[in-house]
Design an enzyme around this catalytic site. Structure first.
Site, PDB file in Angstrom:
ATOM      1  N   ASP A  82       0.846  -1.192   0.000  1.00 23.75           N
ATOM      2  CA  ASP A  82       0.000   0.000   0.000  1.00 23.75           C
ATOM      3  C   ASP A  82       0.888   1.251   0.000  1.00 23.75           C
ATOM      4  O   ASP A  82       1.867   1.320   0.751  1.00 23.75           O
ATOM      5  CB  ASP A  82      -0.878  -0.034   1.268  1.00 23.75           C
ATOM      6  CG  ASP A  82      -2.004   0.993   1.261  1.00 23.75           C
ATOM      7  OD1 ASP A  82      -2.390   1.457   0.172  1.00 23.75           O
ATOM      8  OD2 ASP A  82      -2.500   1.313   2.359  1.00 23.75           O
ATOM      9  N   ASP A 104       2.732   5.171  -5.397  1.00 22.08           N
ATOM     10  CA  ASP A 104       2.006   6.419  -5.157  1.00 22.08           C
ATOM     11  C   ASP A 104       2.881   7.600  -5.553  1.00 22.08           C
ATOM     12  O   ASP A 104       3.599   8.166  -4.734  1.00 22.08           O
ATOM     13  CB  ASP A 104       1.577   6.510  -3.688  1.00 22.08           C
ATOM     14  CG  ASP A 104       0.748   7.766  -3.406  1.00 22.08           C
ATOM     15  OD1 ASP A 104       0.594   8.600  -4.340  1.00 22.08           O
ATOM     16  OD2 ASP A 104       0.253   7.909  -2.283  1.00 22.08           O
ATOM     17  N   ASN A 274     -10.198   0.506  -0.474  1.00 22.94           N
ATOM     18  CA  ASN A 274      -9.252   0.425   0.642  1.00 22.94           C
ATOM     19  C   ASN A 274      -9.902   0.750   1.983  1.00 22.94           C
ATOM     20  O   ASN A 274     -10.508   1.815   2.152  1.00 22.94           O
ATOM     21  CB  ASN A 274      -8.100   1.398   0.415  1.00 22.94           C
ATOM     22  CG  ASN A 274      -7.126   0.908  -0.624  1.00 22.94           C
ATOM     23  OD1 ASN A 274      -7.412  -0.040  -1.358  1.00 22.94           O
ATOM     24  ND2 ASN A 274      -5.972   1.538  -0.677  1.00 22.94           N
ATOM     25  N   ASP A 276      -9.071   0.523   6.210  1.00 23.80           N
ATOM     26  CA  ASP A 276      -8.215   0.309   7.370  1.00 23.80           C
ATOM     27  C   ASP A 276      -8.937   0.799   8.631  1.00 23.80           C
ATOM     28  O   ASP A 276      -9.136   0.067   9.601  1.00 23.80           O
ATOM     29  CB  ASP A 276      -6.890   1.062   7.153  1.00 23.80           C
ATOM     30  CG  ASP A 276      -5.871   0.816   8.249  1.00 23.80           C
ATOM     31  OD1 ASP A 276      -6.233   0.246   9.294  1.00 23.80           O
ATOM     32  OD2 ASP A 276      -4.702   1.205   8.073  1.00 23.80           O
TER      33      ASP A 276
HETATM   34  P1  13P Z   1      -9.388   4.413   5.556  1.00 24.81           P
HETATM   35  O1  13P Z   1      -8.561   5.233   6.486  1.00 24.81           O
HETATM   36  O2  13P Z   1     -10.634   5.138   5.133  1.00 24.81           O
HETATM   37  O3  13P Z   1      -9.712   3.074   6.108  1.00 24.81           O
HETATM   38  O4  13P Z   1      -8.542   4.199   4.207  1.00 24.81           O
HETATM   39  C1  13P Z   1      -7.491   3.256   4.135  1.00 24.81           C
HETATM   40  C2  13P Z   1      -6.658   3.405   2.889  1.00 24.81           C
HETATM   41  O5  13P Z   1      -6.985   4.101   1.944  1.00 24.81           O
HETATM   42  C3  13P Z   1      -5.375   2.655   2.861  1.00 24.81           C
HETATM   43  O6  13P Z   1      -4.631   2.921   1.713  1.00 24.81           O
HETATM   44  O1  G3H Z   2      -2.471   4.691   4.034  1.00 22.93           O
HETATM   45  C1  G3H Z   2      -3.194   4.596   5.004  1.00 22.93           C
HETATM   46  C2  G3H Z   2      -3.466   3.312   5.647  1.00 22.93           C
HETATM   47  O2  G3H Z   2      -4.598   3.470   6.456  1.00 22.93           O
HETATM   48  C3  G3H Z   2      -2.275   2.803   6.418  1.00 22.93           C
HETATM   49  O3  G3H Z   2      -2.053   3.566   7.540  1.00 22.93           O
HETATM   50  O4  G3H Z   2       0.356   4.202   7.414  1.00 22.93           O
HETATM   51  O5  G3H Z   2      -0.891   4.173   9.597  1.00 22.93           O
HETATM   52  O6  G3H Z   2      -0.295   2.034   8.437  1.00 22.93           O
HETATM   53  P1  G3H Z   2      -0.630   3.493   8.294  1.00 22.93           P
HETATM   54 ZN    ZN Z   3      -4.709   4.868   0.925  1.00 18.12          ZN
END
Ligand code: 13P
Ligand code: G3H
Ligand code: ZN
Ligand code: NA
Length: 328
Positions: A82, A104, A274, A276
């Site tokens: 990611d 990205d 996506n 998280d």
């Molecule tokens: P959220 O914070 O909305 O869950 O998005 C996660 C995301 O885009 C990770 O790349």
């Molecule tokens: O890119 C955003 C995702 O929610 C991942 O978050 O960088 O805190 O692991 P993080």
């Molecule tokens: Zn993201």
């Protein structure tokens, strides 16, 4: 089995559904996602951020995902990098066994300055070149994630553009998207439509002026063969916020991306969504509740079990809403 993301997204396009891509950092999240996929017959995209690697360590993440594949051999699993911030990060992920990477290039490698279009094309094309030669899928991003309410770049998780943005930056341009895909040959394109990472996306239930689902429709009409990706797509359910508050947490009023809006996106080419934050909220609510209701308990398994169950329920709900049931 571990599969390429292209394979899953092509299938999703053919059968008109979308696949949630869940961020993972630990055992409980990996196991929640796999259980949800197993119960619903869904294909899995697990993704790890730079922050995840920092937290768990590259080897632990890799082996957690191999463990998932071994424990659920009948479920297709994609292991995706990611928000790769440079071609070098993507290359390192591929070396460690990822079957898909995100380059990205909307931001510079510092993760906060907005990149030029030319820079984005150059790094994305480069990553596509070496990835495709070994069957790895590439997601690129065009446009800057951030809020159309405040016109601020996305800073909540400590990454994202610094400061005030223009509406043009915060919404992926249709003509530019077509040129970008032609020049880079990326498999999937993350677009900016007013979403941002984290819990604080919208100050009210979003309408078309601050969540530009229309733009998805326009982009899809122009580049129908490119799989579109929605970042920042947690729905931030009010009941999860309420549970956190009820058990001592401090969550301000906030709104996420409604599931119905994501479903609208899926009708117009969105294939990867996506998520998280929703898992974070679910786990936090369950742990807060458990510890408050059971003040004598101290075995982490006791409170991680309901946390995992809560994460599993969120994942399963998304698999079902996005049309993944029985597609694995
Ligand atoms: P959220 O914070 O909305 O869950 O998005 C996660 C995301 O885009 C990770 O790349
Ligand atoms: O890119 C955003 C995702 O929610 C991942 O978050 O960088 O805190 O692991 P993080
Ligand atoms: Zn993201
Ligand atoms: Na935010």
């Amino acid at each position: 089995a571990l599969v390429s993301m292209r394979q899953l997204l092509d299938h999703a396009a053919e059968y008109s559904y979308g696949i949630p891509a869940f961020n993972v950092n630990n055992l409980e999240q990996v196991s929640a996602i796999m259980q949800a996929a197993d119960e619903s017959g869904s294909p899995v995209i697990m993704q790890a951020s730079a922050g995840a690697r920092k937290y768990a360590g590259e080897a632990f993440l890799r082996h957690l995902i191999s463990a998932a594949v071994e424990a659920y051999p009948h479920i297709p699993v994609v292991m995706h990098q990611d928000h790769g911030q440079s071609p070098a990060v993507c290359m390192a992920a591929i070396k460690s066994g990822f079957t898909s990477v995100m380059m990205d290039g909307s931001l510079m490698p510092d993760g906060k300055s907005v990149a030029s279009y030319e820079y984005n094309v150059e790094v994305s094309r480069k990553v596509v070149e070496f990835s495709h030669s070994i069957g790895v899928t590439v997601e690129a991003e065009l446009g800057v994630l951030g809020s159309l309410e405040t016109m601020m770049g996305d800073k909540e998780d400590g990454h994202g553009a610094d400061g005030k943005m223009t509406r043009e930056q915060l919404l992926t341009d249709v003509t530019q998207a077509a040129d970008f895909v032609k020049q880079t040959q990326c498999d999937a394109l993350a677009i900016a439509i007013g979403t941002s990472h984290g819990a604080y996306k919208f100050s009210r239930k979003p309408t078309g002026d601050i969540l530009a689902i229309d733009r998805i429709r326009e982009i899809h009409a122009r580049i129908p063969n490119t799989h579109l990706v929605m970042h920042g797509s947690s729905s931030v359910p009010q009941e999860l916020l309420a549970e956190i508050r009820q058990f001592g947490g401090d969550m301000k009023e906030t709104y996420g991306v409604p599931v119905e809006e994501i479903q609208e996106g899926i009708k117009h080419g969105v294939r990867k969504i996506n998520i998280d934050t929703d898992i974070r909220l679910a786990m936090t609510g369950a742990i807060r509740r458990y510890l408050i209701e059971n003040p004598t308990k101290f075995d982490p398994r006791d409170y991680l079990k309901p946390a995992r169950e809560a994460a599993m329920l969120v994942c399963k709900a998304r698999f079902l809403s996005f049309g993944c049931e029985g597609q694995a």
